[in-house]
Each structure stands twice: as structure tokens, then as C-alpha cells.
Design an enzyme around this catalytic site. Structure first.
Site, PDB file in Angstrom:
ATOM      1  N   GLY A 115     -95.174  63.629 -56.259  1.00 56.98           N
ATOM      2  CA  GLY A 115     -95.026  62.724 -57.396  1.00 56.98           C
ATOM      3  C   GLY A 115     -96.359  62.424 -58.065  1.00 56.98           C
ATOM      4  CB  THR A 116     -99.750  61.780 -56.687  1.00 57.17           C
ATOM      5  OG1 THR A 116     -99.295  60.727 -55.831  1.00 57.17           O
ATOM      6  CG2 THR A 116    -101.129  61.458 -57.222  1.00 57.17           C
TER       7      THR A 116
ATOM      8  CD  GLN B 172     -89.837  54.594 -54.505  1.00 56.68           C
ATOM      9  OE1 GLN B 172     -88.799  54.571 -53.842  1.00 56.68           O
ATOM     10  NE2 GLN B 172     -91.017  54.815 -53.942  1.00 56.68           N
TER      11      GLN B 172
ATOM     12  CB  SER C 196     -91.856  62.514 -54.975  1.00 60.41           C
ATOM     13  OG  SER C 196     -92.451  62.764 -53.728  1.00 60.41           O
TER      14      SER C 196
ATOM     15  CG  HIS D 234     -92.650  62.223 -49.580  1.00 57.10           C
ATOM     16  ND1 HIS D 234     -92.954  60.984 -49.054  1.00 57.10           N
ATOM     17  CD2 HIS D 234     -93.410  62.347 -50.681  1.00 57.10           C
ATOM     18  CE1 HIS D 234     -93.875  60.396 -49.800  1.00 57.10           C
ATOM     19  NE2 HIS D 234     -94.169  61.199 -50.805  1.00 57.10           N
TER      20      HIS D 234
ATOM     21  CB  THR E  93     -99.756  80.807 -53.552  1.00 59.95           C
ATOM     22  OG1 THR E  93    -100.640  81.852 -53.965  1.00 59.95           O
ATOM     23  CG2 THR E  93     -98.562  81.387 -52.826  1.00 59.95           C
TER      24      THR E  93
ATOM     25  CB  CYS F  53     -99.668  54.231 -52.381  1.00 57.93           C
ATOM     26  SG  CYS F  53     -98.253  55.309 -52.335  1.00 57.93           S
TER      27      CYS F  53
HETATM   28  C1  LIG Z   1     -93.111  55.264 -58.094  1.00 59.67           C
HETATM   29  C2  LIG Z   1     -93.954  56.263 -57.391  1.00 59.67           C
HETATM   30  N1  LIG Z   1     -94.629  57.173 -58.097  1.00 59.67           N
HETATM   31  C3  LIG Z   1     -95.383  58.114 -57.507  1.00 59.67           C
HETATM   32  C4  LIG Z   1     -95.516  58.161 -56.140  1.00 59.67           C
HETATM   33  C5  LIG Z   1     -96.365  59.227 -55.520  1.00 59.67           C
HETATM   34  O1  LIG Z   1     -95.541  60.257 -55.004  1.00 59.67           O
HETATM   35  P1  LIG Z   1     -96.118  61.268 -53.900  1.00 59.67           P
HETATM   36  O2  LIG Z   1     -96.250  60.485 -52.632  1.00 59.67           O
HETATM   37  O3  LIG Z   1     -95.075  62.345 -53.810  1.00 59.67           O
HETATM   38  O4  LIG Z   1     -97.416  61.777 -54.392  1.00 59.67           O
HETATM   39  C6  LIG Z   1     -94.856  57.206 -55.357  1.00 59.67           C
HETATM   40  C7  LIG Z   1     -95.036  57.189 -53.889  1.00 59.67           C
HETATM   41  O5  LIG Z   1     -94.930  56.161 -53.256  1.00 59.67           O
HETATM   42  C8  LIG Z   1     -94.036  56.244 -55.994  1.00 59.67           C
HETATM   43  O6  LIG Z   1     -93.365  55.330 -55.300  1.00 59.67           O
END
Ligand SMILES: Cc1ncc(COP(=O)(O)O)c(C=O)c1O
Length: 387
Positions: free
Chosen positions: A70-71, A177, A197, A199, A235, A326
Site C-alpha cells: 500500500g505504501t 483498509q 494492499s 496483507h 522483477t 505504523c
Molecule cells: C490506510 C493505509 N494506507 C497505507 C498503508 C500501508 O500499506 P502497506 O503496509 O501495504 O505498505 C496502511 C497500512 O497500515 C494503511 O492502513
């Protein structure tokens, strides 16, 4: 008894996902860019996963760009749009974004960009009128988080997207989310870019995706071999992507039953904790992620913060988080709760309980009882009364 209630931080990969990943690692470990049999076997798996992820949000497969999570999807959306411009422009985000949006936008600010951070109400919601008023002739992107990870608030994404579109401005939403927990249909939703994302939906860590509407042009952040439609060289992580695909397909299949089940458990937990002294609910009760419960612990000053509760619950075998996972590790008031208008004291007390596939009513009841007992012990009545 061990109860995991931190499904917004990450979710346990489901067995079908693990099996699919094991199959890739043993039989389809080729490089998907290779033209031979080994490579093509891996490429087929990546393309199948692309279809599976696309269908979770009703997108065309070719509009899915796989990332490391997600990041990276969020960063690609922000920086991929911004780098089109030679001179600094204007960007609009909300004041309750995840750091994966807030930080690249802070970088743009350092590069001279103008940034508007839309205010939110006490429940964490953006007022669409504020977006309407914030747009300028040089606004090039609006990004608003769909479901807030710390307080669970859902934003009026449809309305916000419509406003951006009416002004010809690109619209991105971080749906990390929301995906797999509520239906998402990008044919109906006026979004140009959307992050998800793996996970968070019972897939492995290390995979994610950015949905890119076909006519939207991005400048890649990662340059090299031109994989992922030249938008993300490198890759592909085939085992993770294949697992992500399986997770997405199963999430889509179970949405109709799992979402109402989670909402039922969420309400059960809220009700049981509603009258608890020293706890105030945070976020929006109506517009809320189905699996998300959040409170702030109040009245304990610096001695009883959200982190105190996390540690105490951990001792009792219950895994929850203080604010967003995070940001764990630093004891400063939650910027999200501060943006919602809470005081420093309340913003230190944020806790989040997020439910998932394995959560039962018994888990919820037990957790509520443990929380009440812990609070009773940490803040006995006479102590509170003497304040
Ligand atoms: C709303 C939101 N955006 C982005 C992320 C980041 O995703 P990733 O952990 O896959 O990098 C998170 C992770 O907690 C999230 O809750």
C-alpha cells in the site's frame, strides 16, 4: 487464551494463499519476463492474479499495477502525478491521511508545492464543501483516504471524487483498509487512482496494487526493465502476487457474508464498552469500517495512555493497537485525533481493536471484560473521583 484483534495492522495469510505461494516457489519460480516455459509459467500466474485483484474492485486487469504494498501504491499515485509537472503546483489531501500519503506530500511541499489539508469534523469526516472551496486553477491532484486506519471513519469518496472530476482534477483514494471489507466498484466510483494492499486481506506482506484509470498518465518512480506497463520496473514478486490474487478472489467471494458478520461483532463490542468509565468512542459511528472499533482512554494522564492499555491487554493475551500500528514506538499524541479536534490528553489515549475472519462473539465478550478489568485496576473509582 490468545485473541488477535489487530487485523488493520495485518491479517494472517489464509491457507489457500499459503498453498498458492508454496506452489509458485516450488514449481513456478521463473522470471515472468523470460520468454521460455519457466518464465511464461510465472507470467501466467502474475496475469491471473492481476485479473483476480482487478475483479475485487471491478476494474480492467490492465489498470492494475502491482507494487510492494500500500505504501508504494500511495507514493506512486502522489509522486507519479506530481512528477509530470516541471514547476510546483497545488495538491489537496485530508488532514487524516496515512503517513504513506502524508509523507510524500510533505516532500512535495519541500519542493515548493502548495498543499491544502482538508479539515475534518470531530468524527474524522471531510466536508465536501471544503474540497469545493479548496480547488484552484493549478490543483492537479486530490487524495483522500477511503477508510481511516486509526479511527475507522469512511469518507464520502463518491461525492469528493465527483467534485474533483467536475473540476477536471485527478482523484486518488487510499482504499487499503476498505478493499476486501466493503464492495468497491471503480466503474461507479469517480476515482482515477486507488491503492490496495495484500496483507490487509489475508494475503502475504510485500504486495499491493495501484489501480490506474486507463487514460491517466503517471511518471514511474522505479526505473529499469519496464515491467508493470513501465510504471514499476523490477522483477515481480511472483509468490506474493500470486498469494495476493488468491486472497483477493476469496475476499470478493466472501464479502456478502463476512461484512455483515463483522458489523455485528463490531456493534457488539461497541455496545459492551459503551458505558465504560474512562473510555470515549472515537471516529464516526455510522460511516465506519465494518471491522473497526476505536476508543480513547481518558482520565489517566500520562500514566495511562493508549500504549499502557495495549501492553496490559497483551499480558492478558489480547493483541490490539494504540492508534495506527505504523506509528507505534513513539509516545506523542496521535496526529489523527489532534486533527479531529481532540486535546493532547485524549489524543494520547487512542486504542484500536480491529476484527477479522477468525474473530468470534466469545472473543469480543472476553476482550470487553478484560478491558473493563484493566481500566478498573489502572484507574480505581476513588482515584478518578479525587481528580
Ligand atoms: C490506510 C493505509 N494506507 C497505507 C498503508 C500501508 O500499506 P502497506 O503496509 O501495504 O505498505 C496502511 C497500512 O497500515 C494503511 O492502513
Amino acid at each position: 487464551m490468545q485473541i488477535y484483534l489487530d487485523y488493520s495492522a495485518t491479517t494472517p495469510p489464509r491457507q489457500e494463499v499459503i498453498t498458492a505461494m508454496q506452489d509458485v516457489l516450488t514449481a513456478s519460480w521463473g522470471n515472468p519476463s523470460s520468454l521460455h516455459e519457466w518464465g511464461q509459467r510465472a507470467a501466467t500466474l502474475v496475469e491471473r492474479a492481476r485479473m483476480q485483484v482487478a475483479s475485487l474492485i471491478n476494474a480492467l486487469a490492465e489498470s492494475i499495477i502491482f507494487t510492494s504494498g500500500g505504501t508504494e501504491a500511495d507514493n506512486l499515485a502522489i509522486l507519479g502525478v506530481a512528477q509530470h509537472y516541471r514547476t510546483p503546483q497545488h495538491i489537496v489531501i485530508s488532514s487524516v491521511e496515512h503517513s504513506a500519503i502524508a509523507e510524500p506530500v510533505r516532500l512535495l511541499e519541500q519542493w515548493g508545492w502548495d498543499v491544502t489539508r482538508l479539515p475534518v469534523n470531530l468524527h474524522g469526516r471531510v466536508n465536501p464543501i471544503d474540497l469545493e472551496n479548496a480547488l484552484r486553477p493549478n490543483t492537479v491532484l486530490v487524495s483522500v483516504i477511503y477508510g481511516q486506519s486509526e479511527v475507522g471513519t469512511l469518507q464520502p469518496i463518491h461525492t469528493l471524487g465527483q467534485i474533483a472530476r467536475a473540476h477536471g482534477v485527478l482523484f486518488h483514494t487510499d482504499a487499503v483498509q476498505v478493499a476486501g471489507r466493503l464492495p468497491i466498484d471503480v466503474q461507479q466510483l469517480p476515482v482515477d487512482l486507488l491503492s490496495i494492499s495484500s496483507h490487509k486481506i489475508y494475503g502475504p506482506q510485500g504486495a499491493g496494487a495501484l489501480y490506474v484509470r486507463p487514460d491517466v498518465e503517471l511518471v514511474p518512480m522505479m526505473l529499469g526493465g519496464g515491467q508493470e506497463l513501465r510504471l514499476r520496473s523490477g522483477t515481480q514478486a511472483v509468490p506474493a502476487i500470486a498469494g495476493f490474487g488468491v486472497a483477493a478472489e476469496l475476499a470478493a467471494a466472501e464479502l456478502a457474508t463476512e461484512t455483515p458478520r463483522l458489523i455485528g461483532l463490531r456493534e457488539r463490542l461497541f455496545e459492551q464498552l459503551a458505558d465504560t468509565r474512562n473510555l470515549i468512542p472515537t471516529g464516526d459511528r455510522l460511516h465506519r469500517l465494518p471491522h473497526h472499533v476505536s476508543f480513547s482512554v481518558v482520565g489517566g494522564g500520562q500514566n495511562v495512555t493508549g500504549k499502557t492499555l495495549v501492553r496490559q491487554l497483551n499480558l492478558a493475551g489480547v493483541g490490539i493497537s494504540a492508534g495506527s500500528a505504523c506509528h507505534s514506538g513513539k509516545l506523542s499524541p496521535s496526529p489523527i485525533l489532534l486533527a479531529m479536534g481532540y486535546s493532547d490528553a485524549i489524543a494520547l489515549g487512542g486504542i484500536r481493536l480491529t476484527l477479522g475472519r477468525e474473530t468470534t462473539a466469545a472473543d469480543v465478550d472476553w476482550t470487553a471484560m478484560v478491558i473493563k478489568q484493566v481500566l478498573e485496576r489502572l484507574m480505581p473509582l476513588q482515584l478518578v473521583a479525587s481528580r
